[in-house]
Design a protein around this motif. Sequence first.
Motif, PDB file in Angstrom:
ATOM      1  N   ASP A  36     -17.856 -45.413 -61.981  1.00  0.00           N
ATOM      2  CA  ASP A  36     -16.980 -46.527 -61.617  1.00  0.00           C
ATOM      3  C   ASP A  36     -17.802 -47.799 -61.774  1.00  0.00           C
ATOM      4  N   ASP A  70      -9.981 -50.634 -61.251  1.00  0.00           N
ATOM      5  CA  ASP A  70     -11.416 -50.406 -61.490  1.00  0.00           C
ATOM      6  C   ASP A  70     -11.642 -50.111 -62.972  1.00  0.00           C
ATOM      7  N   THR A  87     -16.893 -50.899 -61.729  1.00  0.00           N
ATOM      8  CA  THR A  87     -16.503 -51.980 -60.814  1.00  0.00           C
ATOM      9  C   THR A  87     -17.244 -51.832 -59.486  1.00  0.00           C
ATOM     10  N   LYS A  88     -17.296 -50.588 -58.990  1.00  0.00           N
ATOM     11  CA  LYS A  88     -17.906 -50.357 -57.674  1.00  0.00           C
ATOM     12  C   LYS A  88     -19.372 -49.942 -57.765  1.00  0.00           C
ATOM     13  N   THR A 116     -20.419 -46.933 -58.543  1.00  0.00           N
ATOM     14  CA  THR A 116     -20.566 -45.572 -58.012  1.00  0.00           C
ATOM     15  C   THR A 116     -20.462 -44.555 -59.148  1.00  0.00           C
ATOM     16  N   ALA A 155     -12.008 -41.981 -54.400  1.00  0.00           N
ATOM     17  CA  ALA A 155     -12.719 -43.257 -54.273  1.00  0.00           C
ATOM     18  C   ALA A 155     -12.287 -44.324 -55.278  1.00  0.00           C
ATOM     19  N   ILE A 156     -11.921 -43.893 -56.466  1.00  0.00           N
ATOM     20  CA  ILE A 156     -11.592 -44.881 -57.510  1.00  0.00           C
ATOM     21  C   ILE A 156     -10.258 -45.546 -57.199  1.00  0.00           C
ATOM     22  N   GLU A 157     -10.192 -46.866 -57.374  1.00  0.00           N
ATOM     23  CA  GLU A 157      -8.962 -47.603 -57.069  1.00  0.00           C
ATOM     24  C   GLU A 157      -8.351 -48.203 -58.331  1.00  0.00           C
TER      25      GLU A 157
END
Lengths: 163, 421
Positions: free
Chosen positions: A129, A116, A131-132, A134, A111-113
Amino acid sequence: MKASGIVHKYGDNVDTDVIIPARYLNSSEPAELAKSCMEDIDPDFVKRVKKGDIMVANKNFGCGSSREHAPIAIKAAGISCVIAETFARIFYRNAINIGLPIIECKEAAKAIEAGDIVEIDFDSGMIYDRTKGTEFKGQAFPPFMQKIIETGGLVNYINQKEA
Amino acid sequence: MGMTMTQKILAAHAGLPFVEAGQLIEADLDLVLANDITGPVAIHEAGKLNKKTVFDKDKVVLVPDHFAPNKDIKSAEHCKCVREYAKEHDITNYFEVGQMGIEHALLPEKGLIVAGETCIGADSHTCTYGALGAFSTGVGSTDMGCGMVTGKAWFKVPSAIKVILTGKPSKWVSGKDCILHLIGMIGVDGALYRSLEFTGDGIANLSMDDRFTIANMAIEAGAKNGIFPVDEKTIEYMEEHSKKPYKIYEADKDAVYDEEYIIDLSKLEPTVAFPHLPENTKTVSEAGEVKIDQVVIGSCTNGRIEDLRVAAEVIKGHKVANGIRVIVIPATQAIYLKAVEEGLVQTFIEAGAVVSTPTCGPCLGGYMGILAAGERAVSTTNRNFVGRMGHVDSEVYLASPAVAAASAVTGKISQPSELGL
């Protein structure tokens, strides 16, 4: 213990030849090795990376050669933690032995991009995370390995045990 | 529940009657190995330990083979570091240029490792000695440095995959085709953290050199170790090469395996792994027209005498294709000398190949055959990662000595049948 930083993202089977190509193995100086870290798959990595940044990859990270120069180069480049779906076994041992924090978590790895901002709490094994917004639960180390990490690597662990 | 062959060896070395997969143990080591790349880091780490002596000067092996004979000044300093440490600690098994060979061909040849023993080496292909029925695995420099001083290492007891080999391989099919086929089936992480335990009546049809090649590349499937049962051929090999007592372990009949694969050796064809992973396998028949620039025959995977015999048999009476560089590297001095005595070296030179002193050189893109951008090599080595043998835009195709030799003659990926063999 915590780590927090910007993510550099890679795919499956990142091998030790791309982490630190053998043409640089005529040196074993961490700072020297760090200059060529990831050169063959991400030539700009060394320009982008900042102290505390985090590396995230998919399965079988660190496969190939037993060169401890690979986790040494990553650590010396400033990376504070590597998150991956799985690690190749010699890399896994080497990272623990030299004190490069690593954590296995399939969901986080997927999931992590790149880019992030991620925070890791090593005591709880939680990965956030930021940024998101999550969060993920990483695989905790068995107590024996935790002890090696806490004492600062295998050498210190042996010295303390035998003292 | 019974134990696998690997688990039995580990249990015996941990002083335990029984171990199971996942258990963390501390095992006694019979042999600890490093080379000129990993040795200096191991020596540095060992220097930080309170205890300053090695656990047993006869059980530490130091082999400068990767960038030796010294490729440049920095490599020369590394080799010097290993040499001086060996002298200071009176290490029995330090092999200087002139005696040295590629470590994983050298150690069994010198009889330093036998069935039932445990070995760690700061080189990923240390798993080679599983061919002899030993537990043998690659580690990093810190593990090696600590093992060299304490004589012990920690292990997580592995579970295992059972690989049943049946049938007899055809004339131009070797151990290399078998292991490439297996890696193609299960992938480069197919055996991650686990043992590959080979079994089955097909093993009797594999020479020791074939078995060394297969065990050698267990790591390319992510395995902790690869291991073969001990049979008459193993015993004959050990008795010829070693004076050490060996101990035969067998997997329990009720040992539990995570997975089971069957490979019929008689159905295998010459196989090649395309860039940039050893799992990208195709048979040579499926390979299509792949033109090449270089051929390397050698390494810890395929630099043994049988490998050179097969390559010479294919190449004899032919010339290397125009513009192709062919580099043959016998893995040890004894193999080199045998290749001279048997006329193999003459065959290679007459065909237009070069024959080098033992070194790991080109396999890991060190020296003695580096590829330029856009160049392709067929190589009997073990890895074809991006940039492995040189420029990041070069390509390595992994194959057996028979395929490498046939390709040297045609200038493209080929098998011996294309030469009418």
